[in-house]
Design an enzyme around this catalytic site. Structure first.
Site, mmCIF file in Angstrom:
data_model
loop_
_atom_site.group_PDB
_atom_site.id
_atom_site.type_symbol
_atom_site.label_atom_id
_atom_site.label_comp_id
_atom_site.label_asym_id
_atom_site.label_seq_id
_atom_site.Cartn_x
_atom_site.Cartn_y
_atom_site.Cartn_z
ATOM 1 N N ASP A 139 4.915 -3.334 10.854
ATOM 2 C CA ASP A 139 3.507 -2.956 10.666
ATOM 3 C C ASP A 139 2.719 -2.946 11.977
ATOM 4 O OD1 ASP A 139 3.621 -5.737 10.848
ATOM 5 O OD2 ASP A 139 2.011 -6.060 9.405
ATOM 6 N N ARG B 177 0.841 -1.193 0.000
ATOM 7 C CA ARG B 177 0.000 0.000 0.000
ATOM 8 C C ARG B 177 0.874 1.239 0.000
ATOM 9 N NH1 ARG B 177 -2.589 -3.481 3.465
ATOM 10 N NH2 ARG B 177 -4.783 -3.910 3.067
ATOM 11 N N SER C 69 6.120 -5.942 7.272
ATOM 12 C CA SER C 69 5.437 -6.871 8.170
ATOM 13 C C SER C 69 6.335 -8.071 8.463
ATOM 14 C CB SER C 69 4.110 -7.335 7.579
ATOM 15 O OG SER C 69 4.330 -8.084 6.426
HETATM 16 P P1 ADP Z 1 -1.197 -8.103 4.441
HETATM 17 O O1 ADP Z 1 -1.096 -9.273 5.357
HETATM 18 O O2 ADP Z 1 -0.400 -8.247 3.203
HETATM 19 O O3 ADP Z 1 -0.973 -6.802 5.119
HETATM 20 P P2 ADP Z 1 -4.116 -8.185 4.524
HETATM 21 O O4 ADP Z 1 -4.225 -7.564 5.863
HETATM 22 O O5 ADP Z 1 -5.054 -7.666 3.475
HETATM 23 O O6 ADP Z 1 -2.699 -8.088 3.865
HETATM 24 O O7 ADP Z 1 -4.379 -9.760 4.717
HETATM 25 C C1 ADP Z 1 -4.438 -10.648 3.646
HETATM 26 C C2 ADP Z 1 -4.996 -11.977 4.143
HETATM 27 O O8 ADP Z 1 -6.352 -11.792 4.539
HETATM 28 C C3 ADP Z 1 -4.970 -13.094 3.126
HETATM 29 O O9 ADP Z 1 -4.354 -14.220 3.727
HETATM 30 C C4 ADP Z 1 -6.428 -13.424 2.864
HETATM 31 O O10 ADP Z 1 -6.640 -14.812 2.856
HETATM 32 C C5 ADP Z 1 -7.156 -12.839 4.047
HETATM 33 N N1 ADP Z 1 -8.436 -12.274 3.608
HETATM 34 C C6 ADP Z 1 -8.661 -11.414 2.597
HETATM 35 N N2 ADP Z 1 -9.977 -11.152 2.467
HETATM 36 C C7 ADP Z 1 -10.582 -11.878 3.436
HETATM 37 C C8 ADP Z 1 -11.943 -12.071 3.819
HETATM 38 N N3 ADP Z 1 -12.951 -11.486 3.176
HETATM 39 N N4 ADP Z 1 -12.187 -12.884 4.860
HETATM 40 C C9 ADP Z 1 -11.194 -13.506 5.507
HETATM 41 N N5 ADP Z 1 -9.907 -13.390 5.182
HETATM 42 C C10 ADP Z 1 -9.598 -12.588 4.161
HETATM 43 MG MG MG Z 2 -0.720 -5.574 6.592
#
Ligand code: ADP
Ligand code: MG
Length: 381
Positions: free
Chosen positions: A132, A46, A110
């Site tokens: 993070d 992001r 992260s």
């Molecule tokens: P990051 O970990 O890269 O910061 P996110 O906080 O968006 O990114 O987390 C991504 C994770 O969240 C992925 O493992 C995905 O499986 C899970 N995820 C994404 N959308 C959903 C949802 N609607 N319900 C449950 N889990 C979700």
């Molecule tokens: Mg994150």
């Protein structure tokens, strides 16, 4: 968990790393200015433009870019080239002139990162490098000074909190406070965690077996896979789909945690959306209503266990820092944001663990918290 937290504060190389963040100031809410913040997670990158307006208010514009598997596993140089391209595109799209006045930038990772100073990484142009979880804590503290704990529930899970320097024995002596990035996902006490043979089966096939066990029971990367392994066993024993599986069901990690959300949100009489998911995603046609009820129940069990374990971690931290009277927990990540009932299941578990004092613990969504935190920490340093 409290025992493990204390060990991590006392020595290097313990199971839970308890990494000091070098963030020693919390914001007052009066910091102002325009900052760029980059947030590299396990799934997304992001880029945010953060306008700190003072009085605890901030305005944020952000864009999200997906990190391909190729970039994730390829050479670092390619990854950072991609990140730079994203920043350039963002500046163009949002009318920021990168050749004009310089804009302070914070960068959130992260990934565990043993820092040697607030800006000691390889990217010397960046004002601040931040984990993070630490970023999320700082971001929330800007508007709510009672924020002593933050939790990530996304691809992975982690937590940070405010600790007294005097309690960090591996640092020798000192005063004041510092934010600790716990890396709690590494917790793995087998005599305490309710580890099932599906957890073990999942763990064995990962690139880091016997590590990050807590994380593998809680976070978005793994929950769908646990459900998939359970469904396969239920098919084998003939209890599901008349014992008939599908090729897609056999594919590891094919059942994303996001589908659990869809299934848990399906309150239709015939569980029609669940049927849709089974058909479209898993290639299972002709599921009966009983089959679909079983699938939904498995999702509920795996999702509820995750929420309750995360809550146990929160209870441990609140107890460790003795903030049972008032504490806000800032929570970032798609799992917490999108998985139905995740927050309420955590609250139920906190109430069971802490009794009536659980009402003093506020679990709050901190959307884009890690990005905002990177900007704020850039402001603080
Ligand atoms: P990051 O970990 O890269 O910061 P996110 O906080 O968006 O990114 O987390 C991504 C994770 O969240 C992925 O493992 C995905 O499986 C899970 N995820 C994404 N959308 C959903 C949802 N609607 N319900 C449950 N889990 C979700
Ligand atoms: Mg994150």
């Amino acid at each position: 968990m409290v025992t493990e937290f204390k060990k991590g504060l006392a020595n290097d190389g313990e199971v839970i790393a308890m990494l000091p963040s070098y963030v020693i100031n919390r914001p007052t809410g009066s910091e102002v200015g325009v900052y760029l913040a980059l947030d590299l997670g396990g799934t997304n990158f992001r880029v945010c433009r953060v306008n700190l307006e003072g009085y605890g208010n901030m305005r944020l514009t952000s864009a999200k870019y997906t990190i391909s598997d190729e970039l994730k596993t390829g050479p670092g140089e390619k990854l950072f080239e991609f990140l730079a391209d994203c920043v350039a595109a963002f500046c163009k799209d949002y009318g920021l002139d990168p050749t004009g006045d310089s804009i302070p930038m914070g960068f959130t990772f992260s990934f565990p990162c043993k820092q040697i100073a607030i800006d000691k990484g390889m990217l010397i142009l960046i004002k601040a490098i931040v984990n993070d979880t630490v970023g999320t804590l700082i971001a929330h503290a800007y508007s709510d000074p009672q924020t002593y704990i933050s939790v990530i529930l996304g691809t992975g899970t982690n937590a940070a909190y405010v600790e007294k320097v005097a309690n960090i024995r591996k640092w020798g002596s000192g005063s004041g406070e510092v934010i600790i990035n716990t890396e709690w996902g590494a917790y793995k006490e087998a005599s305490i965690l309710p580890i099932t043979h599906w957890d073990n089966a999942l763990d064995r096939k990962t690139t880091n077996p016997k590590q990050q066990i807590f994380e593998k029971m809680i976070s978005g990367m793994y929950l769908g896979e646990i459900v998939r392994l359970i469904l396969i066993d239920l098919i084998k024993s003939g209890e599901l789909f008349n014992g008939v599986g599908s090729q897609l069901l056999e594919e590891p990690y094919h059942f994303d945690t996001a589908y659990m959300s869809r299934i848990e949100r399906d309150h239709s009489l015939g569980l029609s959306d669940t049927k849709q998911v089974l058909e479209d995603v898993m290639g299972v046609v002709n599921s009966s209503i009983d089959d679909r009820r079983i699938v939904k129940h498995v999702c509920e069990l795996v999702g509820t266990r995750a929420a309750r374990l995360a809550a146990a971690g929160v209870a441990a931290l609140v107890t460790k820092i003795n903030r049972l009277d008032a504490c806000t927990v800032a929570i970032d990540g798609s799992l917490f944001e999108h998985y139905p009932h995740f927050g309420n299941r955590m609250r139920d578990a906190l109430r069971e663990l802490l009794g009536i004092t659980a009402q003093n613990i506020l679990l709050e969504q901190a959307r884009d918290g890690s990005g905002q935190g990177a900007a704020l920490i850039a402001a603080l340093v």
